[in-house]
Design an enzyme around this catalytic site. Structure first.
Site, mmCIF file in Angstrom:
data_model
loop_
_atom_site.group_PDB
_atom_site.id
_atom_site.type_symbol
_atom_site.label_atom_id
_atom_site.label_comp_id
_atom_site.label_asym_id
_atom_site.label_seq_id
_atom_site.Cartn_x
_atom_site.Cartn_y
_atom_site.Cartn_z
ATOM 1 N N ARG A 1 -13.676 -8.413 2.184
ATOM 2 C CA ARG A 1 -12.807 -8.116 1.704
ATOM 3 C C ARG A 1 -12.116 -10.005 2.367
ATOM 4 N NH1 ARG A 1 -10.803 -3.394 1.356
ATOM 5 N NH2 ARG A 1 -8.617 -4.565 0.540
ATOM 6 N N ARG B 1 0.652 -1.043 -0.433
ATOM 7 C CA ARG B 1 0.060 0.077 -0.051
ATOM 8 C C ARG B 1 1.048 0.950 -0.119
ATOM 9 N NH1 ARG B 1 -5.499 1.391 2.988
ATOM 10 N NH2 ARG B 1 -6.237 0.129 1.746
ATOM 11 N N GLN C 1 -10.178 -3.977 -3.370
ATOM 12 C CA GLN C 1 -11.624 -3.537 -3.249
ATOM 13 C C GLN C 1 -12.676 -3.434 -4.486
ATOM 14 O OE1 GLN C 1 -12.250 -1.821 -0.705
ATOM 15 N NE2 GLN C 1 -14.388 -1.713 -1.251
ATOM 16 N N HIS D 1 -7.666 0.664 -6.632
ATOM 17 C CA HIS D 1 -7.588 0.033 -5.426
ATOM 18 C C HIS D 1 -7.947 -1.503 -5.911
ATOM 19 C CE1 HIS D 1 -7.631 -1.210 -1.281
ATOM 20 N NE2 HIS D 1 -8.707 -0.448 -0.473
ATOM 21 N N ASP E 1 -17.424 6.917 -2.248
ATOM 22 C CA ASP E 1 -16.431 6.323 -1.913
ATOM 23 C C ASP E 1 -15.979 8.286 -0.500
ATOM 24 O OD1 ASP E 1 -13.776 6.012 -0.338
ATOM 25 O OD2 ASP E 1 -12.637 6.364 -2.279
ATOM 26 N N CYS F 1 -16.355 1.375 0.032
ATOM 27 C CA CYS F 1 -15.432 0.792 0.511
ATOM 28 C C CYS F 1 -15.142 0.505 2.570
ATOM 29 C CB CYS F 1 -14.213 0.512 -0.280
ATOM 30 S SG CYS F 1 -13.719 3.013 -0.121
HETATM 31 N N1 CP Z 1 -11.772 0.371 2.250
HETATM 32 C C1 CP Z 1 -10.171 -0.098 2.468
HETATM 33 O O1 CP Z 1 -9.626 -0.866 1.806
HETATM 34 O O2 CP Z 1 -9.667 -0.140 3.981
HETATM 35 P P1 CP Z 1 -8.256 0.051 4.497
HETATM 36 O O3 CP Z 1 -8.654 1.885 4.417
HETATM 37 O O4 CP Z 1 -9.441 0.389 6.193
HETATM 38 O O5 CP Z 1 -7.621 -0.552 4.313
HETATM 39 N N1 NVA Z 2 -9.959 6.994 -1.996
HETATM 40 C C1 NVA Z 2 -9.843 6.145 -0.457
HETATM 41 C C2 NVA Z 2 -9.930 4.876 -0.209
HETATM 42 C C3 NVA Z 2 -9.475 3.861 1.237
HETATM 43 C C4 NVA Z 2 -9.860 2.836 1.539
HETATM 44 C C5 NVA Z 2 -8.270 6.453 0.119
HETATM 45 O O1 NVA Z 2 -7.640 5.626 -0.982
HETATM 46 O O2 NVA Z 2 -7.886 7.016 0.773
#
Ligand code: CP
Ligand code: NVA
Length: 309
Positions: free
Chosen positions: A292, A104, A134, A131, A224, A264
């Site tokens: 998930r 990440r 997701q 992502h 989101d 999400c």
């Molecule tokens: N939806 C999602 O990816 O959540 P987190 O950022 O908590 O991993």
């Molecule tokens: N768009 C959000 C998704 C988090 C799961 C981010 O990147 O922070």
């Protein structure tokens, strides 16, 4: 088994996605009945997380544990990726210790660079651009709820961000109509729209700035955050720019009766979605969060060679 990465859903064929969904169904069914699957016994997943995470981090870690393997969590403070040493050297080294890497990070190029230099699978656990894990969970959850995907209308209201891009790509692959309403400066780029349209059979993408237009006849409404991780300095401006893009009960009422509402998470109650909708009868948000775990297990089994290979 040939080396596969998951940097984007573009790395997967429709057949791969079907395989991941069917493995998910089986894993979820077996887990609920106490049937254990130890197929990743002795395998290690290294998780490099340069941003916060609840769902992705915990579901990957629990997934490895439930499959008999082990997961190691490294933050920015631990390895200082790209500053203490190059992404390439991290990829080359981890390839000698572990069986897969979940990453990440901020710039998507870091995920691509890691995959390019790794001889073990690299999984994009979220970048600024995409992502994919997701999106796989999201469409698996819709399939579970509605029984089929082809021809459904998924309407996204909000930022044309990482989550929206991965969903648009996956919808294009699976024949789902993807409609998105975002303010003018937050819409998909021309190049990205081209990529989505090239992936789809027929024109299944609609980009608009009008939430009411896109939710009309929707089977699913998705939203989101307006402020993704790394965009905190723009928070005030974004909150202003996204006025009128909240998913509230009046917007939900314009979609199909029984429309599924998805997010999400993490959600900002009272910003992109009201608590009334998030906690309301159309919301499948916590089922989506639960899945998930099951989809993560399938992704890991799909990418990591089984014992003895
Ligand atoms: N939806 C999602 O990816 O959540 P987190 O950022 O908590 O991993
Ligand atoms: N768009 C959000 C998704 C988090 C799961 C981010 O990147 O922070």
């Amino acid at each position: 088994m040939t080396l596969r990465h998951l940097t984007s859903v573009a790395d997967l064929s429709p057949g791969d996605i079907e395989e991941i969904f069917s493995m998910t169904r089986e894993l979820k069914f077996c887990y609920a009945r106490g049937i254990r699957d130890n197929s990743l016994e002795g395998k290690t997943l290294v998780m490099i997380f340069e941003k916060s995470s609840l769902r992705t981090r915990v579901s990957f870690e629990v997934a490895m544990r439930q499959l008999g393997g082990y997961a190691l969590y490294l933050t920015r403070q631990d390895i200082n990726l790209g500053r203490r040493e190059s992404v390439k050297d991290v990829a080359m080294t981890l390839s000698r210790y572990a069986d897969a890497i979940a990453l990440r990070t901020f710039a998507h190029e870091v995920v691509v660079e890691m995959a390019k230099n790794s001889s073990i699978p690299v999984i994009n656990a979220l970048s600024d651009y995409l992502h994919p894990c997701q999106a796989l969970t999201d469409l698996y959850t819709v399939l579970e709820k509605l029984g089929a995907l082809k021809g459904l209308k998924l309407s996204f209201v909000g930022d044309g961000n990482n989550v929206a891009r991965s969903l648009a790509l996956l919808c294009a692959k699976l024949g789902v109509i993807f409609q998105i309403a975002s303010p003018k400066n937050y819409q998909f780029s021309k190049d990205f729209k081209k990529e989505v349209r090239a992936m789809a059979k027929g024109d299944t993408l609609l980009v608009s700035d009008n939430p009411r237009e896109v939710v009309k006849g929707a089977d699913v409404i998705y939203t989101d955050t307006w402020i993704s991780m790394g965009q905190e300095v723009e928070a005030e401006k974004r909150r202003k720019d996204f006025q009128g893009y909240q998913v509230d009960s009046s917007l939900v009422a314009m979609a199909k009766k029984g429309v599924l509402v998805m997010h999400c998470l993490p959600a900002h109650r009272g910003e992109e979605i009201t608590s009334e909708v998030l906690d309301g009868p159309n919301s499948i948000i916590y089922d989506q969060a639960e899945n998930r775990l099951h989809v993560q297990k399938a992704i890991l089994k799909f990418l990591i060679p089984p014992k003895g290979v």
